[in-house]
Write a protein that holds these residues in place. Structure first.
Motif, PDB file in Angstrom:
ATOM      1  N   LYS A 135       0.820  -1.210   0.000  1.00 34.16           N
ATOM      2  CA  LYS A 135       0.000   0.000   0.000  1.00 34.16           C
ATOM      3  C   LYS A 135       0.854   1.260   0.000  1.00 34.16           C
ATOM      4  N   LEU A 136       1.926   1.249   0.778  1.00 36.15           N
ATOM      5  CA  LEU A 136       2.802   2.416   0.837  1.00 36.15           C
ATOM      6  C   LEU A 136       3.496   2.655  -0.495  1.00 36.15           C
ATOM      7  N   ASP A 137       3.979   1.574  -1.138  1.00 32.97           N
ATOM      8  CA  ASP A 137       4.648   1.706  -2.428  1.00 32.97           C
ATOM      9  C   ASP A 137       3.688   2.204  -3.500  1.00 32.97           C
ATOM     10  N   ALA A 138       2.434   1.794  -3.417  1.00 37.27           N
ATOM     11  CA  ALA A 138       1.447   2.204  -4.414  1.00 37.27           C
ATOM     12  C   ALA A 138       0.910   3.603  -4.134  1.00 37.27           C
ATOM     13  N   GLY A 139       1.239   4.173  -2.982  1.00 34.85           N
ATOM     14  CA  GLY A 139       0.788   5.516  -2.653  1.00 34.85           C
ATOM     15  C   GLY A 139      -0.681   5.607  -2.303  1.00 34.85           C
ATOM     16  N   VAL A 140      -1.275   4.489  -1.900  1.00 31.04           N
ATOM     17  CA  VAL A 140      -2.710   4.503  -1.586  1.00 31.04           C
ATOM     18  C   VAL A 140      -2.976   4.765  -0.105  1.00 31.04           C
ATOM     19  N   VAL A 141      -1.923   4.858   0.693  1.00 27.06           N
ATOM     20  CA  VAL A 141      -2.099   5.174   2.107  1.00 27.06           C
ATOM     21  C   VAL A 141      -2.169   6.689   2.267  1.00 27.06           C
ATOM     22  N   GLN A 142      -3.271   7.175   2.775  1.00 21.16           N
ATOM     23  CA  GLN A 142      -3.455   8.600   2.998  1.00 21.16           C
ATOM     24  C   GLN A 142      -3.446   8.858   4.507  1.00 21.16           C
ATOM     25  N   PRO A 143      -2.344   9.406   5.034  1.00 23.37           N
ATOM     26  CA  PRO A 143      -2.263   9.631   6.481  1.00 23.37           C
ATOM     27  C   PRO A 143      -3.353  10.588   6.968  1.00 23.37           C
ATOM     28  N   GLU A 144      -3.881  10.307   8.155  1.00 21.51           N
ATOM     29  CA  GLU A 144      -4.842  11.187   8.810  1.00 21.51           C
ATOM     30  C   GLU A 144      -4.091  11.959   9.895  1.00 21.51           C
ATOM     31  N   ILE A 145      -3.702  13.180   9.568  1.00 19.76           N
ATOM     32  CA  ILE A 145      -2.878  13.977  10.470  1.00 19.76           C
ATOM     33  C   ILE A 145      -3.751  14.628  11.543  1.00 19.76           C
ATOM     34  N   THR A 146      -3.441  14.316  12.794  1.00 22.32           N
ATOM     35  CA  THR A 146      -4.168  14.885  13.927  1.00 22.32           C
ATOM     36  C   THR A 146      -3.157  15.215  15.027  1.00 22.32           C
TER      37      THR A 146
END
Length: 445
Positions: A142-153
């Protein structure tokens, strides 16, 4: 001869010499001009040849660029396809793995000999290693594909440190090491889950390669950032290994078999770098062979202050687990998982009715003479049914909000949002029986 004739002859000689000289110069000039003409022709031919070569090279470069763009697009599509494949495959693999976890847990309940308990523990460790590897591979994909969208809080570090200390204290006690997390009221801007995974992997790696001394986790305040330091007194990292440690399946060459005991897969720091990159948190380290290593993680500081909310102590339940005679409606379409879960719940003195779809679940309720105390449903059921929808149908049928739990191998955020909207608890497969038991007792309390 008259003097006049002599003068005429001399004059004619001079004129003749001058004419001859002029003719010779003219011929030299013509020769030079011809030579220049030939040189110009040669240069023109060479320029034309070089121009054609340059044009041919540019055409090849254009074709190569087109091929490279196509190859890049194909690689990106393949990467996304790999992610989707691994996500689907991991869900399918997690189903039998979940069944195995549940079956082994039920098996552990009936062991009466020390040898039997040891064998069960070995199987449990193997299953946990398989689960860890599957989840890490999926995370990396998922990280390599760029599909992880961090939720910054805003993330308070003190509860995070306390949680990690609780996780690792038994391991350091077993190895005879000291584990310290310096108390802090710092708050940072990050994704809570990813930040915990980063620190978890770094601390785990530090403990694995530390044979004496211990591990210390602390922070240093900078102008606009908080630097989290993980210090160990382990074997250290040679300078020629500085880049290699972030590669997949890399293990320190100076590590002993004792260091690697416990299932080190060599993927921890690889996924740390990927997660840190996804979050935009710079990561670095310093190390001295034989003395230890310090990892530094730079995280943006939050503007808000941290106020710790005390949590109520969890009441420890006796071995009855608080589940005696609990009626459970189990909705699971995988026969092996359904059987294993049923056996486990019955070992906990529960009464179980099983179904594989919404229709079967409502049929199992019949005329509502049997009302479940709790509903456990897989999210993805046969015929395209969804566990969240089935739970809603059961509640409507019974006209009451029966406590419910969704269990699934789906790791997407969408299913978590569905669970929140439905007001039900969520657990990921493979299930940890002890966690399941504790959650059921909590929901029924």
């Amino acid at each position: 001869m008259p003097i006049r004739d002599v003068h005429d002859i001399e004059r004619l000689k001079k004129i003749n010499e001058a004419l001859i000289s002029r003719v010779e110069r003219s011929m030299d000039q013509q020769g030079n001009a011809f030579s220049l003409f030939q040189t110009a022709i040669n240069l023109e031919n060479r320029v034309r040849s070089r121009t054609e070569e340059l044009r041919a090279t540019l055409r090849r470069l254009e074709v190569s660029n087109v091929d490279l763009v196509a190859a890049k697009e194909n690689a990106e599509r393949a990467n996304l396809s790999k992610t989707r494949f691994l996500a689907a495959a991991s869900h399918d693999i997690l189903q039998p793995l979940n069944a195995a976890h549940l079956t082994v847990s039920a098996l552990a309940e009936v062991q009466t000999t020390e040898e039997g308990r040891k064998l069960v523990q070995q199987v449990e460790r193997s299953l946990e290693t398989m689960e860890e590897l599957l989840r890490i591979l999926l995370d990396i994909s998922k990280l390599d594909a760029g599909v992880v969208q961090p939720e910054i809080t805003d993330v308070a570090l003190e509860p995070l440190f306390s949680s990690l200390k609780s996780d690792f204290q038994p391991l350091t006690d077993q190895k005879g090491l000291k584990l310290r997390f310096r108390s802090t009221n710092a708050v940072v801007r990050s994704d809570r889950t990813l930040l915990r995974r980063i620190l978890q992997n770094i601390v785990s790696n530090a403990i694995r390669y530390t044979r004496a001394g211990g591990v210390l986790v602390g922070i240093r305040h900078r102008r606009s950032t908080v630097r989290i330091d993980v210090v160990d007194t382990g074997c250290g990292i040679p300078e020629d290994e500085y880049e290699a440690i972030f590669e997949e399946f890399h293990r320190a060459p100076q590590a002993t078999e004792a260091d690697l005991t416990g299932g080190g897969l060599g993927l921890g720091l690889s996924i740390v770098r990927r997660m840190a990159s996804a979050l935009g948190h710079p990561i670095s380290f310093t190390s001295v062979v034989g003395r230890g290593t310090i990892f530094h993680l730079e995280v943006p500081a939050a503007k808000t202050a941290f106020v710790e909310t005390p949590t109520a102590p969890v009441e420890e339940r006796p071995r009855g687990y608080g589940l005696f005679d609990t009626k459970v409606l189990l909705i699971e379409d995988e026969p092996d998982v359904q059987n294993a879960m049923t056996v486990l719940l019955e070992r906990w003195q529960c009464t179980v009715k099983s179904a594989a779809s919404t229709t079967q679940a409502l049929e199992a309720l019949g005329d509502t003479a049997w009302i479940p105390d709790i509903v456990i449903a897989d999210q993805h059921l046969e015929g395209g049914d969804l566990g969240s929808v089935t739970i809603a149908a059961v509640r409507d049928y019974l006209n009451r909000d029966v406590p419910a739990l969704i269990v699934t191998g789906d790791t997407s955020e969408e299913v978590a949002e569905v669970a929140r909207e439905a007001g039900v608890e969520l657990m990921r497969k493979p299930l940890k029986p002890a966690q399941l038991r504790a959650l059921l007792a909590h929901l029924l309390a």
